[in-house]
Design a protein around this motif. Structure first.
Motif, PDB file in Angstrom:
ATOM      1  N   GLU A   1       0.857  -1.183   0.000  1.00 32.75           N
ATOM      2  CA  GLU A   1       0.000   0.000   0.000  1.00 32.75           C
ATOM      3  C   GLU A   1       0.891   1.229   0.000  1.00 32.75           C
ATOM      4  OE1 GLU A   1      -3.907   1.684   2.347  1.00 32.75           O
ATOM      5  OE2 GLU A   1      -2.580   0.303   3.379  1.00 32.75           O
ATOM      6  N   THR A   2       0.541   2.196  -0.838  1.00 35.72           N
ATOM      7  CA  THR A   2       1.317   3.425  -0.937  1.00 35.72           C
ATOM      8  C   THR A   2       0.403   4.609  -0.692  1.00 35.72           C
ATOM      9  OG1 THR A   2       2.797   2.424  -2.546  1.00 35.72           O
ATOM     10  CG2 THR A   2       2.783   4.827  -2.436  1.00 35.72           C
TER      11      THR A   2
ATOM     12  N   SER B   1       5.380   3.857   1.523  1.00 32.02           N
ATOM     13  CA  SER B   1       4.922   2.563   1.038  1.00 32.02           C
ATOM     14  C   SER B   1       5.165   1.523   2.124  1.00 32.02           C
ATOM     15  CB  SER B   1       5.671   2.177  -0.236  1.00 32.02           C
ATOM     16  OG  SER B   1       5.180   0.967  -0.734  1.00 32.02           O
ATOM     17  N   VAL B   2       4.235   0.597   2.268  1.00 36.94           N
ATOM     18  CA  VAL B   2       4.369  -0.462   3.258  1.00 36.94           C
ATOM     19  C   VAL B   2       3.949  -1.785   2.640  1.00 36.94           C
ATOM     20  CG1 VAL B   2       2.066  -0.175   4.253  1.00 36.94           C
ATOM     21  CG2 VAL B   2       3.887  -1.132   5.640  1.00 36.94           C
ATOM     22  N   GLN B   3       4.645  -2.829   3.041  1.00 40.90           N
ATOM     23  CA  GLN B   3       4.308  -4.175   2.577  1.00 40.90           C
ATOM     24  C   GLN B   3       4.074  -5.034   3.814  1.00 40.90           C
ATOM     25  OE1 GLN B   3       7.198  -5.836  -0.068  1.00 40.90           O
ATOM     26  NE2 GLN B   3       6.197  -7.818  -0.159  1.00 40.90           N
TER      27      GLN B   3
ATOM     28  N   ALA C   1       4.968  -8.708  -3.159  1.00 36.85           N
ATOM     29  CA  ALA C   1       4.719  -7.570  -4.039  1.00 36.85           C
ATOM     30  C   ALA C   1       4.643  -8.044  -5.475  1.00 36.85           C
ATOM     31  CB  ALA C   1       5.819  -6.528  -3.873  1.00 36.85           C
ATOM     32  N   GLY C   2       3.747  -7.444  -6.227  1.00 36.20           N
ATOM     33  CA  GLY C   2       3.611  -7.780  -7.628  1.00 36.20           C
ATOM     34  C   GLY C   2       2.658  -8.930  -7.887  1.00 36.20           C
ATOM     35  N   ARG C   3       2.188  -9.587  -6.848  1.00 37.92           N
ATOM     36  CA  ARG C   3       1.223 -10.675  -6.993  1.00 37.92           C
ATOM     37  C   ARG C   3      -0.081 -10.270  -6.346  1.00 37.92           C
ATOM     38  NH1 ARG C   3       4.781 -15.749  -6.246  1.00 37.92           N
ATOM     39  NH2 ARG C   3       4.983 -16.267  -8.418  1.00 37.92           N
TER      40      ARG C   3
END
Length: 105
Positions: free
Chosen positions: A65-66, A71-73, A79-81
């Motif tokens: 989420e940005t 940005s946080v994961q 990421a990317g999926r």
């Protein structure tokens, strides 16, 4: 009887949980595991617990989420999926029940 209950999920996550939400997540996690292997083998509680914990901790299925420059994961997100279908039903969860069966759990 389900392989795990909401109290075990709370202990695994190390946090207080909402019982109704946890019960729903555990039920759905068990259903996802049964979709791969039915009946669940002895000891499948570890696989169900893993699926339930991922779904409870990341209910929206966020990969990242940005907001503005930040940005946080979430932990465990890829990421990317994009998430598919049900939160917690990603590739890692698809492998969990199969791995439990392959080692005889």
């Amino acid at each position: 009887m389900p392989p795990i209950d909401p109290r075990q999920l709370a202990a695994f996550l190390g946090q207080d949980i909402k019982q109704a939400r946890a019960a729903l997540v555990v039920t759905q996690a068990e259903a996802l595991c049964r979709a791969v292997v039915d009946p669940l083998p002895e000891g499948a509680g570890a696989a169900v617990l893993s699926v339930a914990a991922r779904a409870y901790a990341n209910a929206q299925g966020l990969a990242a989420e940005t907001v503005g420059p930040y940005s946080v994961q979430p932990p465990g997100a890829q990421a990317g999926r994009p998430p598919r279908g049900v939160p917690g039903a990603g590739r890692a969860n698809e492998k969990t029940p199969r791995a439990a069966v392959s080692v005889g759990l």
